[in-house]
Write an enzyme that holds these catalytic residues in place. Sequence first.
Site: not given
Length: 285
Positions: A41, A239
């Site tokens: 995500a 990320d």
Amino acid sequence: MTVWNLGSVNADMVFRVPHMPAPGETLSATGYQKGLGGKGANMSVAATRAGSHVEHIGAVGEDGLWMKERLAGYGVGTTHLAELPGPTGQAIIYLDAEGENQIVLLAGSNTEISEAAIASALEGARAGDIAVFQNETNGQQAFARAVKARGLRLAYAAAPFDAAAVAAVLDQLDILVMNEVEARQLQDATGLAPEALPVAEVLVTLGAKGCRRFDTVSGQVQDVPAPKVTPVDTTGAGDTFTGYLLAGLDQGLSMEEAITLAQKAAAVMVTRLGTADVIPTRAEI
Ligand code: ADP
Ligand code: NA
């Protein structure tokens, strides 16, 4: 073009505690925060904030609709984010007064993704699209096969690190992103230094020191320094780096330009508390 991300979705539940609970102890939390997380995500939000169109392939459970809606609200494509019975992935995080943490991770629906659904999602991919995955879902080998069958560039962020998981897809990868610890673990497991891996582009992130790029085709090694910032919370930096990197490449930047963009975004991210919800936009960097 589209960035295809086979990725995890987690609810990050952060309990602030005066100290870590001992076995048998009942402890009152002094604060609580619930946010969207999971490496998958985070990368989807990062690539979207960087201005690319992302299709997220994965699954949430019956408690995870808010996460699917939040991803969609951020502009991430969620057509291929299945809704399954059972729990969504979740991270129970204890954060003590010294900033130490303890994390219990439940994979939940992140490891219940249908391999047939992965293959059928990728039928929508077009030449020039790019794909990314991490080690928080099942279906990694099916995804890698389907991506390469369609001729797309394939990137793997080898985290959480597992040597067998990397080895199973190594031959299919075009881009491998690891932090310094993961690169050492891979070398210990395979005997191969980054420059000897059968992957065209190997990127080793070095925290505040930036990123080392191994262009294994030309044999060139390049150090790209990170912007200097005062770190507040490094959660999600890796990320954010990978999501922005993929978006940069998707938008036609060279690898060096994409790394530079990714490091600007990651440097802003380390000055912020939180994960997916606080990833910077392209305009902010
Ligand atoms: P991970 O978070 O996956 O362990 P790193 O710590 O290597 O990975 O960080 C990933 C990237 O985030 C780095 O390459 C860098 O661009 C950026 N970054 C991380 N820590 C800092 C920092 N203290 N200052 C500036 N940039 C940072
Ligand atoms: Na942060």
